[in-house]
Scaffold this motif. Structure first.
Motif, PDB file in Angstrom:
ATOM      1  N   SER A 147      -5.427   4.457   0.163  1.00 54.00           N
ATOM      2  CA  SER A 147      -5.176   3.689   1.375  1.00 54.00           C
ATOM      3  C   SER A 147      -6.010   4.216   2.538  1.00 54.00           C
ATOM      4  CB  SER A 147      -3.686   3.742   1.740  1.00 54.00           C
ATOM      5  OG  SER A 147      -2.899   3.240   0.691  1.00 54.00           O
TER       6      SER A 147
ATOM      7  N   THR B  85      -1.914   7.466  -1.449  1.00 53.18           N
ATOM      8  CA  THR B  85      -2.195   7.480  -0.014  1.00 53.18           C
ATOM      9  C   THR B  85      -3.667   7.744   0.278  1.00 53.18           C
ATOM     10  OG1 THR B  85      -1.536   9.820   0.043  1.00 53.18           O
ATOM     11  CG2 THR B  85       0.131   8.185   0.634  1.00 53.18           C
TER      12      THR B  85
ATOM     13  N   THR C 257       0.819  -1.208   0.000  1.00 51.86           N
ATOM     14  CA  THR C 257       0.000   0.000   0.000  1.00 51.86           C
ATOM     15  C   THR C 257       0.851   1.255   0.000  1.00 51.86           C
ATOM     16  OG1 THR C 257      -0.154  -0.047   2.428  1.00 51.86           O
ATOM     17  CG2 THR C 257      -1.919  -1.103   1.201  1.00 51.86           C
ATOM     18  N   GLN C 258       2.121   1.133   0.427  1.00 49.91           N
ATOM     19  CA  GLN C 258       2.999   2.297   0.410  1.00 49.91           C
ATOM     20  C   GLN C 258       3.237   2.799  -1.014  1.00 49.91           C
ATOM     21  OE1 GLN C 258       2.598   3.138   3.468  1.00 49.91           O
ATOM     22  NE2 GLN C 258       4.680   3.795   3.718  1.00 49.91           N
TER      23      GLN C 258
END
Length: 344
Positions: free
Chosen positions: A208, A205, A200-201
Motif C-alpha cells: 500500500s 502495508t 487495502t487494509q
C-alpha cells in the motif's frame, strides 16, 4: 410536586437552559398540541429548537410536569421522555413536508450524521493525503474544512507545498458549502476512497505504501524514503522493491515500450522524456520510427524551459498508463533481465 395548589420548582430543572426547557415542552406536546406552535416559528427558530431536542437526552418526569402543568394528568404516568435524532425527525415529519424536515435534520447532524467525517478522521494523514493530492484543490478544501483541525493540519503538511498553499487560500475564501455539493463529496469518499481503503487494509502495508509513494512528487518521495532509510531501513528497501517508477519503464521489453508510446498522449510523452536522463530517452526513441523520434525531439526543444514538477507529473501519468495497459493484458510490467521475463 405541589403544596396547596402551588407548583414547586423541582431541583432537577436548574440544569436545563431556557432552550432545553422549550425543547422538552415541545417534545411532550407532540404533534397534536405542538403543531400550532411550530407553525408560528421561523426556519431558524425551528432549526435551533430541533437541535436542542436532538441533544436533549433524558428528561425527568418532574421537569415535564412542571413545564406542562396544564397537562399534568396526561404526563404523570410517564417515567421519562428521551430526546434523540430519531424522535426529533419523527416529530418533525408529522408537522411539515419531508423536504423541509430533511433540510433541518441535515443542518443538525450533517448529510450522513457526520459518520463519514468521523471515519475519515481515523485515516492516516499520509494515506488520506495520497488520495487527496489527485483531487481538485476546492474539493480538498471542502474535505479538510470538515475534519478536526489537528488532523486537517497533518494532512495538509503531507500535501505538496504548492498544492497545500492553493488549498489554504481556498479555505480562507470558503463560504457555506451547498448541501448538494457536500453530499456529492461524501458519496465520492464513500464509494471511492473508503471502499478502496478497507480493501487495502487487508493487503501488505508495504504494498500500500509503495502505491502511495508512486503518487508522490519526486522531491517528496526521495525525502521520505531517505528518512525511512534511517528509521526503518528494511521497510524502505521493501517499499523501493515494490514501487514502479518511470525509470522502470526503460527496463521493459521493447514491444511493451512501443505499445506504451502508441497509447500515450504525445505532449505527456514529450514532457516526461524532457525530464528524463538521456539513457532513458534513447530507450524510448529506439522503439519509434526515425521520423517519429525526430518529431519528438523537435517538440521537446520547442517547449523551452519547463517546470520539473510538470515533467514529474507527466512521468507519473505514463506510469499509470503502463499499469492500466498491464491490467488490460496489453503489456507485461516485467524487467526482461528478470527470471519472470517473457520470451517472444
Amino acid at each position: 410536586m405541589s403544596t396547596g395548589g402551588a407548583v414547586v420548582e423541582p431541583p432537577e430543572l436548574k440544569k436545563f437552559t431556557g432552550m432545553q426547557r422549550a425543547a422538552a415542552m415541545m417534545l411532550a406536546l407532540g404533534q397534536q398540541h405542538g403543531a400550532p406552535i411550530w407553525d408560528q416559528l421561523t426556519n431558524e427558530e425551528i432549526k435551533e429548537l430541533s437541535a436542542a431536542i436532538a441533544q436533549l437526552g433524558r428528561v425527568p418526569t418532574v421537569v415535564i410536569e412542571f413545564l406542562m402543568v396544564e397537562f399534568t394528568s396526561a404526563v404523570s404516568s410517564m417515567s421519562a421522555l428521551h430526546g434523540s435524532f430519531e424522535s426529533t425527525e419523527r416529530l418533525l415529519e408529522s408537522l411539515m413536508p419531508s423536504d423541509k424536515v430533511k433540510e433541518i435534520m441535515e443542518d443538525i447532524r450533517g448529510p450522513s450524521g457526520r459518520t463519514m467525517w468521523d471515519k475519515l478522521s481515523n485515516v492516516s494523514e499520509a494515506v488520506l493525503a495520497g488520495y487527496l493530492k489527485n483531487e481538485y484543490p476546492q474539493t480538498i478544501a471542502v474535505i479538510l474544512n470538515k475534519l478536526r483541525p489537528d488532523h486537517a493540519a497533518r494532512v495538509l503538511s503531507e500535501l505538496p507545498q504548492e498544492l497545500g498553499i492553493d488549498v489554504i487560500m481556498r479555505m480562507l475564501r470558503m463560504e457555506t458549502v451547498q448541501k448538494d455539493v457536500l453530499q456529492h463529496v461524501e458519496q465520492t469518499l464513500k464509494s471511492e476512497f473508503m471502499t478502496n481503503f478497507s480493501r487495502t487494509q487487508r493487503r501488505d502495508t508495504h504494498e500500500s505504501m509503495a502505491e502511495l509513494f508512486n503518487a508522490l512528487d519526486r522531491t517528496t518521495e526521495e525525502a521520505m524514503l531517505a528518512a525511512l532509510d534511517e528509521k526503518a531501513p528494511e521497510s524502505a528497501t521493501r517499499i523501493r522493491a515494490l514501487m514502479f517508477t518511470f525509470e522502470d519503464l526503460a527496463n521493459l521489453l521493447p514491444a511493451a515500450i512501443q505499445t506504451l508510446v502508441r497509447a500515450s498522449n504525445k505532449r505527456d510523452l514529450a514532457l516526461a522524456l524532457k525530464g528524463a536522463p538521456e539513457e532513458t530517452r534513447k530507450v524510448f526513441f529506439k522503439v519509434m520510427t526515425e521520423r517519429a523520434a525526430k518529431l519528438m525531439r523537435d517538440d521537446m526543444s520547442a517547449m523551452g524551459p519547463v517546470r520539473a514538477r510538470d515533467c514529474e507529473e507527466a512521468q507519473g501519468t505514463l506510469v499509470r498508463l503502463a499499469k492500466t495497459l498491464a491490467d488490460q493484458g496489453e503489456i507485461v510490467l516485467v524487467d526482461p533481465k528478470s527470471d519472470d521475463a517473457m520470451i517472444f
